[in-house]
Design an enzyme around this catalytic site. Structure first.
Site, PDB file in Angstrom:
ATOM      1  N   CYS A  25      20.759 -32.664  -7.875  1.00 51.39           N
ATOM      2  CA  CYS A  25      19.470 -32.369  -8.489  1.00 51.39           C
ATOM      3  C   CYS A  25      19.631 -32.523  -9.991  1.00 51.39           C
ATOM      4  CB  CYS A  25      18.989 -30.976  -8.098  1.00 51.39           C
ATOM      5  SG  CYS A  25      20.127 -29.654  -8.550  1.00 51.39           S
ATOM      6  N   HIS A 570      13.037 -27.595 -16.550  1.00 52.36           N
ATOM      7  CA  HIS A 570      13.169 -27.753 -15.092  1.00 52.36           C
ATOM      8  C   HIS A 570      11.956 -27.115 -14.431  1.00 52.36           C
ATOM      9  CE1 HIS A 570      14.750 -27.590 -11.018  1.00 52.36           C
ATOM     10  NE2 HIS A 570      15.780 -28.336 -11.398  1.00 52.36           N
TER      11      HIS A 570
END
Length: 647
Positions: A25, A570
């Site tokens: 990720c 994020h």
């Protein structure tokens, strides 16, 4: 960073033949392994390019950092010959690899529902605690403060009303949060909660006559499990009608049919059955507490921090609200889970402070001081993941301290009568007559954990801290030598990190980073910062600078300001699994941006429908370059408002 070397180091540590699959990720490698016990954890802990590791949902995750993890992943794929897979595929592989745990899935579900409403429960709990101070006899004398000073009766009554409301109407709060988690309309979820708690309900002794069938008019105030089941049914019905009704009537009849059917089934079937289950769970917990007594409390205290490591503790508010409801009805003793949590948190904080005294490493000292204070106030993730698990022995010393203290608390029958901050401030939530005992147990927990950690560190691990000191001194001398090396006149000077203010990249409500439900961020492993619960759907540049990385999935951006701050944005937790659905990226790597330039957009509803949290983290990934990274915003923020000071 030498990406090939880091990939080789990770492969060597986990074992090439032990790897089943790998994905990544924005910040970490996500690995599925055949056997987690074969990992050379020490090698990874000592690797300067690895910021941390943890295991969750059948995945072994290695924190590398934004802007680097994708290159390390590419090297890992080349060296192992594994096929590239998405994070969603990786989850399926982990599940099929025999690591899917339905209990963990249930815990995550409860966590997703209860974590957002904890502030309301804490507010009500602390108000309830204040009410206890005012009405408890034998606390400041034979009479309560309310009896000694009748003038405060009005204030006391107002506090009682305010403290009771969040718990009395808990089904409404749960209905909103559960609807979001299950992908239903949140306002319909609230409506179901309102229906289940409306004052017009006459109680179990009253009933409706429906075609000869007596349906009890039960009021589900203070209840959790019945409304969870009801809102789940609501979500199923709503999705069913959305798919099958024509758009011309969908807007009107989907809410009508969903609420009407859910309401009827709730009062006839779901409510009575789930209420029986809820009461059985509460009775079982109370029985366990009565049966095991202080021994059970000691075992619970000695393992609580282990539970925190897995995230299982996020489900405890569901249990605690049941205990508090039983206490309010006079059939229970109160919340002993809160007491155990407080002992464990204080013990971990004490062990962290002991490391502050033991270490000579300036970076570790800084982390230990802030993490220790945080733990004493009830947030232990920074202390756990940032300090105690790094050295290991402080963690186990803290387990001993919390176990002993919890056993003493069980012996003295110390329980909480409201929710609150599970730490030194937790005395506000304790039954008034037990507050001195609670404080005594906290001191026992602190003293044992601190003493064991310090003594063990001084006698058995002294060489470790000396080695740290030598390594830091060598690094400082190397840095000084590098500074004295004269650069070529034609060489452009490198950008140095200087003090600046980072503005908010989106509108919403600020959230303390330590409370984010992802240990990579909450532990500070990626750096210090803040989080924002978004109210909009656009993310803007918080700095004048350069986009270093813009993930194709659109869920994360890495920027470097002109003044040197490296900022990771994020969007959401685990949103990489959406593979870009609901996200639109507006910038690319190496693009120059100004404050307020649009980086991308995201669909909050799509994130909610995926069962994910849209809380957005804003992290200063080069935190080590600064002496302070300080949040300057609290509460609501708009895009462009000052958010973080770095200096």
């Amino acid at each position: 960073m030498d990406y090939g070397k880091v990939a080789s180091d990770v492969i060597a540590a986990v074992g090439k033949d032990n790897l089943v699959a790998a994905a990544h990720c924005a910040t970490r490698l996500r690995l599925v392994l055949k056997d987690d016990t074969k990992v050379d954890q020490k090698a990874l802990d000592e690797n300067p390019d690895v910021k941390g590791t943890f295991k969750i949902d059948g995945q072994y995750q290695v924190i590398i950092g934004a802007g680097d993890v994708n290159f390390v992943y590419d090297e890992l794929i080349k060296k192992t010959g594994l096929s590239e897979v998405s994070t969603d595929d990786l989850k399926q592989i982990a599940n099929n690899n025999g690591r899917f745990n339905p209990i963990m899935a249930l815990i995550k579900l409860l966590s997703d529902i209860f974590v957002p409403i904890i502030p309301a429960l804490v507010a009500g709990g602390l108000l309830m605690a204040l009410r206890n101070f005012l009405t408890s006899p034998d606390l400041f004398g034979p009479k309560s403060l309310e009896e000694m000073y009748p003038a405060i009766e009005g204030i006391s009554a107002m506090i009682q009303l305010m403290s009771a409301a969040p718990f009395m109407f808990l089904p409404i709060l749960v209905g909103i949060s559960a609807a979001k988690r299950f992908g239903a309309n949140q306002f319909l979820g609230a409506a179901i909660g309102m229906i289940m708690t409306t004052p017009d309900l006459g109680g179990a002794s009253e009933y409706w006559n429906v075609f000869g069938y007596h349906v009890a008019q039960t009021n589900y105030a203070y209840q959790v499990i019945p409304v969870l089941a009801a809102v789940w049914l609501l979500s199923v019905l709503e999705k069913f009608f959305h798919k099958r009704l024509p758009s011309s009537v969908d807007f009107t009849f989907t809410p009508l049919l969903s609420v009407m059917i859910t309401g009827f089934v709730t009062f006839t079937v779901i409510g009575p059955v789930m209420l029986m289950l809820s009461n059985a769970i509460t009775d079982g917990i109370v029985w366990l507490y009565n049966t095991t007594g202080f021994i059970g409390m000691g075992i619970f205290g000695g393992t609580y921090s282990l539970i925190v490591m897995t995230g299982l503790h996020q489900s405890f508010p569901a249990i605690e609200t049941q205990l508090l409801s039983a206490w309010r009805e006079g059939i229970g003793y109160g919340d002993f889970v809160f007491v155990v949590a407080s002992m464990a948190n204080v013990a971990q904080g004490a062990a962290t402070f002991a490391i502050w005294f033991l270490t000579k490493n300036s970076k570790t000292k800084g982390l230990a001081s802030s993490a220790g204070v945080s733990a004493l106030l009830g947030i232990t993730e920074p202390a756990l993941f940032g300090v105690n698990l790094k050295y290991r022995f402080p963690f186990f010393c803290a387990l001993i301290g919390s176990g002993v203290a919890a056993a003493v608390a069980g012996l003295l029958k110390v329980v909480a009568v409201s929710l609150g901050s599970a730490g030194f401030l937790g005395f506000l939530s304790i039954n008034a007559t037990s507050i001195p005992f609670y404080i005594l147990c906290e001191l026992i927990s602190f003293a044992i954990a601190f003493a064991l950690t310090y003594i063990y560190g001084k006698t058995r691990e002294a060489g470790l801290f000396e080695a740290e000191a030598v390594a830091e001194q060598a690094a400082q001398e190397s840095a000084k030598q590098a500074e004295t090396t004269t650069a070529a006149p034609s060489q452009a000077p490198t950008t140095q990190a200087v003090a600046e203010t980072i503005v908010s990249p989106l509108a919403g409500e600020t959230v303390a980073l330590a409370s984010v439900n992802d240990p990579v961020f909450s532990s500070g492993a990626m750096g210090q910062g803040i989080a924002v619960k978004p109210s909009g759907d656009t993310v803007y540049s918080p700095v004048d600078g350069t986009v270093q990385i813009a993930f194709e999935t659109g869920h994360a951006y890495g920027l470097k300001s002109d003044d040197g701050a490296e900022v990771l944005i994020h969007i959401g937790i685990d949103t990489v699994s959406m593979e870009g659905k609901g996200f639109t990226k507006k910038v690319s790597a190496n693009q120059k941006v100004k404050k307020g330039d649009v980086l991308g957009t995201f669909d909050r509803k799509a994130i909610a429908d995926a069962g994910l949290d849209d809380t957005t983290m804003i992290i200063i990934t080069n935190t080590a370059d600064y002496s302070e990274v300080t949040p300057v915003a609290d509460g609501s923020v708009r895009e462009g408002d000052n958010l973080l000071d770095v200096k």
